[in-house]
Design a protein around this motif. Structure first.
Motif, PDB file in Angstrom:
ATOM      1  N   GLN A  90       0.804  -1.134  -0.017  1.00  0.00           N
ATOM      2  CA  GLN A  90      -0.059   0.161   0.047  1.00  0.00           C
ATOM      3  C   GLN A  90       0.736   0.999   0.140  1.00  0.00           C
ATOM      4  OE1 GLN A  90      -3.140  -0.241   2.849  1.00  0.00           O
ATOM      5  NE2 GLN A  90      -3.010  -2.316   3.023  1.00  0.00           N
ATOM      6  N   LEU A  91       2.136   1.272   0.083  1.00  0.00           N
ATOM      7  CA  LEU A  91       3.023   2.337   0.305  1.00  0.00           C
ATOM      8  C   LEU A  91       3.902   2.413  -1.003  1.00  0.00           C
ATOM      9  CD1 LEU A  91       4.687   1.467   3.813  1.00  0.00           C
ATOM     10  CD2 LEU A  91       2.858   3.010   3.389  1.00  0.00           C
ATOM     11  N   LYS A  92       3.008   2.922  -1.970  1.00  0.00           N
ATOM     12  CA  LYS A  92       3.295   2.970  -3.460  1.00  0.00           C
ATOM     13  C   LYS A  92       4.473   3.845  -3.481  1.00  0.00           C
ATOM     14  CE  LYS A  92       0.196   0.388  -5.160  1.00  0.00           C
ATOM     15  NZ  LYS A  92       0.593  -1.106  -5.087  1.00  0.00           N
ATOM     16  N   GLU A  93       4.772   5.016  -2.671  1.00  0.00           N
ATOM     17  CA  GLU A  93       6.099   5.698  -2.889  1.00  0.00           C
ATOM     18  C   GLU A  93       7.087   5.360  -2.089  1.00  0.00           C
ATOM     19  OE1 GLU A  93       5.290   9.964  -2.970  1.00  0.00           O
ATOM     20  OE2 GLU A  93       3.244   9.642  -3.297  1.00  0.00           O
ATOM     21  N   LEU A  94       7.214   4.079  -1.548  1.00  0.00           N
ATOM     22  CA  LEU A  94       8.180   3.434  -0.850  1.00  0.00           C
ATOM     23  C   LEU A  94       9.427   3.389  -1.608  1.00  0.00           C
ATOM     24  CD1 LEU A  94       8.595   2.609   2.151  1.00  0.00           C
ATOM     25  CD2 LEU A  94       8.314   0.328   1.318  1.00  0.00           C
ATOM     26  N   ARG A  95      10.588   4.008  -1.593  1.00  0.00           N
ATOM     27  CA  ARG A  95      11.843   4.003  -2.046  1.00  0.00           C
ATOM     28  C   ARG A  95      12.876   3.265  -1.453  1.00  0.00           C
ATOM     29  NH1 ARG A  95      10.301   9.597  -3.169  1.00  0.00           N
ATOM     30  NH2 ARG A  95      11.626  10.156  -1.495  1.00  0.00           N
ATOM     31  N   LEU A  96      13.019   3.238  -0.084  1.00  0.00           N
ATOM     32  CA  LEU A  96      14.016   2.403   0.783  1.00  0.00           C
ATOM     33  C   LEU A  96      13.156   1.594   1.718  1.00  0.00           C
ATOM     34  CD1 LEU A  96      15.284   5.301   0.105  1.00  0.00           C
ATOM     35  CD2 LEU A  96      17.096   4.301   1.239  1.00  0.00           C
ATOM     36  N   LEU A  97      13.496   0.283   1.729  1.00  0.00           N
ATOM     37  CA  LEU A  97      13.137  -0.611   2.639  1.00  0.00           C
ATOM     38  C   LEU A  97      13.942  -1.545   3.365  1.00  0.00           C
ATOM     39  CD1 LEU A  97      10.357  -1.923   4.280  1.00  0.00           C
ATOM     40  CD2 LEU A  97      10.474  -3.464   1.909  1.00  0.00           C
ATOM     41  N   TYR A  98      14.290  -1.410   4.692  1.00  0.00           N
ATOM     42  CA  TYR A  98      15.197  -1.944   5.352  1.00  0.00           C
ATOM     43  C   TYR A  98      14.733  -2.982   6.080  1.00  0.00           C
ATOM     44  CZ  TYR A  98      18.770   1.910   4.561  1.00  0.00           C
ATOM     45  OH  TYR A  98      19.499   2.963   4.089  1.00  0.00           O
ATOM     46  N   LEU A  99      15.079  -4.283   5.730  1.00  0.00           N
ATOM     47  CA  LEU A  99      14.492  -5.643   6.518  1.00  0.00           C
ATOM     48  C   LEU A  99      15.764  -6.361   6.984  1.00  0.00           C
ATOM     49  CD1 LEU A  99      11.703  -6.343   4.011  1.00  0.00           C
ATOM     50  CD2 LEU A  99      11.271  -5.648   6.251  1.00  0.00           C
ATOM     51  N   HIS A 100      16.804  -6.035   6.922  1.00  0.00           N
ATOM     52  CA  HIS A 100      17.929  -6.654   7.357  1.00  0.00           C
ATOM     53  C   HIS A 100      17.908  -7.097   8.872  1.00  0.00           C
ATOM     54  CE1 HIS A 100      19.534  -2.337   7.580  1.00  0.00           C
ATOM     55  NE2 HIS A 100      20.167  -2.974   8.544  1.00  0.00           N
ATOM     56  N   GLY A 101      18.480  -8.186   9.194  1.00  0.00           N
ATOM     57  CA  GLY A 101      18.654  -8.603  10.473  1.00  0.00           C
ATOM     58  C   GLY A 101      17.092  -9.075  10.983  1.00  0.00           C
ATOM     59  N   ASN A 102      16.305  -9.802  10.304  1.00  0.00           N
ATOM     60  CA  ASN A 102      14.905 -10.438  10.496  1.00  0.00           C
ATOM     61  C   ASN A 102      15.090 -11.924  10.431  1.00  0.00           C
ATOM     62  OD1 ASN A 102      12.853  -8.348  11.331  1.00  0.00           O
ATOM     63  ND2 ASN A 102      13.655  -7.357   9.784  1.00  0.00           N
ATOM     64  N   ASN A 103      13.886 -12.671  10.212  1.00  0.00           N
ATOM     65  CA  ASN A 103      13.891 -13.811  10.178  1.00  0.00           C
ATOM     66  C   ASN A 103      13.011 -14.291   8.964  1.00  0.00           C
ATOM     67  OD1 ASN A 103      14.450 -16.527  10.927  1.00  0.00           O
ATOM     68  ND2 ASN A 103      12.818 -16.660  12.270  1.00  0.00           N
ATOM     69  N   ILE A 104      13.268 -13.647   7.868  1.00  0.00           N
ATOM     70  CA  ILE A 104      12.386 -14.083   6.623  1.00  0.00           C
ATOM     71  C   ILE A 104      13.259 -15.254   5.964  1.00  0.00           C
ATOM     72  CG2 ILE A 104      11.767 -13.145   4.446  1.00  0.00           C
ATOM     73  CD1 ILE A 104      11.933 -10.233   5.521  1.00  0.00           C
ATOM     74  N   GLN A 105      12.339 -16.120   5.768  1.00  0.00           N
ATOM     75  CA  GLN A 105      12.969 -17.501   5.391  1.00  0.00           C
ATOM     76  C   GLN A 105      12.398 -18.040   3.854  1.00  0.00           C
ATOM     77  OE1 GLN A 105      12.326 -20.421   8.440  1.00  0.00           O
ATOM     78  NE2 GLN A 105      12.516 -18.855   9.987  1.00  0.00           N
ATOM     79  N   GLU A 106      11.601 -17.580   3.325  1.00  0.00           N
ATOM     80  CA  GLU A 106      11.259 -17.984   2.016  1.00  0.00           C
ATOM     81  C   GLU A 106      11.418 -16.815   1.150  1.00  0.00           C
ATOM     82  OE1 GLU A 106       9.747 -20.886   1.149  1.00  0.00           O
ATOM     83  OE2 GLU A 106      10.205 -21.533   3.183  1.00  0.00           O
ATOM     84  N   LEU A 107      12.178 -17.173  -0.220  1.00  0.00           N
ATOM     85  CA  LEU A 107      12.399 -16.234  -1.198  1.00  0.00           C
ATOM     86  C   LEU A 107      11.248 -15.424  -1.830  1.00  0.00           C
ATOM     87  CD1 LEU A 107      15.130 -14.838  -2.037  1.00  0.00           C
ATOM     88  CD2 LEU A 107      15.218 -16.688  -3.729  1.00  0.00           C
ATOM     89  N   SER A 108      10.478 -16.434  -1.929  1.00  0.00           N
ATOM     90  CA  SER A 108       9.106 -15.882  -2.618  1.00  0.00           C
ATOM     91  C   SER A 108       8.349 -14.646  -1.557  1.00  0.00           C
ATOM     92  CB  SER A 108       7.927 -16.903  -2.746  1.00  0.00           C
ATOM     93  OG  SER A 108       7.833 -17.517  -1.220  1.00  0.00           O
ATOM     94  N   GLU A 109       9.026 -14.660  -0.575  1.00  0.00           N
ATOM     95  CA  GLU A 109       8.281 -13.257   0.209  1.00  0.00           C
ATOM     96  C   GLU A 109       8.610 -12.091  -0.618  1.00  0.00           C
ATOM     97  OE1 GLU A 109       6.414 -13.233   3.270  1.00  0.00           O
ATOM     98  OE2 GLU A 109       6.187 -15.305   3.110  1.00  0.00           O
ATOM     99  N   VAL A 110       9.590 -11.976  -1.174  1.00  0.00           N
ATOM    100  CA  VAL A 110      10.003 -10.768  -1.896  1.00  0.00           C
ATOM    101  C   VAL A 110       9.251 -10.528  -3.136  1.00  0.00           C
ATOM    102  CG1 VAL A 110      12.094  -9.654  -2.966  1.00  0.00           C
ATOM    103  CG2 VAL A 110      12.331 -11.264  -1.035  1.00  0.00           C
ATOM    104  N   ASP A 111       8.496 -11.145  -3.498  1.00  0.00           N
ATOM    105  CA  ASP A 111       7.791 -11.138  -4.711  1.00  0.00           C
ATOM    106  C   ASP A 111       6.502 -10.361  -4.394  1.00  0.00           C
ATOM    107  OD1 ASP A 111       9.384 -13.319  -5.575  1.00  0.00           O
ATOM    108  OD2 ASP A 111       7.789 -14.782  -5.843  1.00  0.00           O
ATOM    109  N   LYS A 112       6.073 -10.037  -3.091  1.00  0.00           N
ATOM    110  CA  LYS A 112       4.993  -9.234  -2.772  1.00  0.00           C
ATOM    111  C   LYS A 112       5.389  -7.944  -2.904  1.00  0.00           C
ATOM    112  CE  LYS A 112       3.730 -12.554   0.659  1.00  0.00           C
ATOM    113  NZ  LYS A 112       3.887 -12.837   2.199  1.00  0.00           N
ATOM    114  N   LEU A 113       6.665  -7.388  -3.031  1.00  0.00           N
ATOM    115  CA  LEU A 113       7.171  -6.185  -3.178  1.00  0.00           C
ATOM    116  C   LEU A 113       7.267  -5.664  -4.965  1.00  0.00           C
ATOM    117  CD1 LEU A 113      10.124  -6.092  -0.439  1.00  0.00           C
ATOM    118  CD2 LEU A 113       7.478  -5.315  -0.285  1.00  0.00           C
ATOM    119  N   ALA A 114       6.982  -6.571  -5.622  1.00  0.00           N
ATOM    120  CA  ALA A 114       7.201  -6.354  -7.232  1.00  0.00           C
ATOM    121  C   ALA A 114       6.183  -5.266  -7.490  1.00  0.00           C
ATOM    122  CB  ALA A 114       6.801  -7.454  -7.982  1.00  0.00           C
ATOM    123  N   VAL A 115       5.137  -4.983  -6.758  1.00  0.00           N
ATOM    124  CA  VAL A 115       4.173  -3.844  -7.169  1.00  0.00           C
ATOM    125  C   VAL A 115       4.618  -2.350  -6.661  1.00  0.00           C
ATOM    126  CG1 VAL A 115       2.272  -5.538  -7.129  1.00  0.00           C
ATOM    127  CG2 VAL A 115       2.765  -4.059  -5.096  1.00  0.00           C
TER     128      VAL A 115
END
Length: 181
Positions: A90-115
């Motif tokens: 929903q944050l269509k103007e998002l330019r920088l997203l810092y998610l390092h140091g979390n516990n994201i395990q599935e590469l497919s999770e990133v696919d959601k950000l393609a929009v």
């Protein structure tokens, strides 16, 4: 026009809604507020907390920011996030997203950000997904506008190789082959 970052770093926040009962850290240049006392800022730092999911993010942004959908930088690094939730889309103007140091395990999770058409910088190092064999190629293919991954520039060569990688994946999918074949 937009002031400093709204910073809730190191606040021992467990859920997004906890932000509403706390006050942000006081930087040298505090963010400006509008007549409704909402922040006039395009960046939000929630790093180094214990956030597990993003439930209530949009409600919190709406309560805190004068223009929540104009958020351009979101720092969720060093939390306990396992999934990239659709609320980020929903944050269509998002330019920088810092998610390092979390516990994201599935590469497919990133696919959601393609929009997110403006997303040019993403950090995911320190998550289990970085050990995936095609980590960078997948990110570059999935997020074509990204210029920086994990504080490292995406090169022209990587874009070419990612394109070849993507085509070979599509060919294997259409012929029924998989990695295990």
């Amino acid at each position: 026009m937009f002031g400093s970052s709204v910073d809730f770093s190191f606040k021992e926040i467990n859920t997004i809604s906890d932000v509403l009962s706390d006050v942000p850290n006081s930087p040298a240049h505090p963010p400006k507020r509008d007549s409704e006392k909402k922040f006039i800022s395009i960046s939000f730092r929630l790093n180094n907390n214990s956030i597990k999911d993003l439930t209530g993010l949009m409600d919190t942004l709406s309560a805190l920011f004068s223009e929540p959908t104009r958020l351009a930088w979101l720092d969720l690094s060093f939390n306990e996030i396992k999934h990239i939730e659709s609320v980020l889309t929903q944050l269509k103007e998002l330019r920088l997203l810092y998610l390092h140091g979390n516990n994201i395990q599935e590469l497919s999770e990133v696919d959601k950000l393609a929009v997110l058409p403006s997303l040019h910088t993403i950090t995911l190092h320190g998550n289990p997904i970085v050990s995936e064999q095609d980590y960078r190629a997948h990110l570059i293919a999935t997020l074509p506008h990204v210029k920086t991954i994990d504080f490292s520039a995406v090169t022209k060569q990587e874009r070419v190789l990612s394109s070849v990688w993507q085509k070979s994946r599509n060919t294997h999918k259409s012929t029924g082959y998989s990695k295990s074949d």
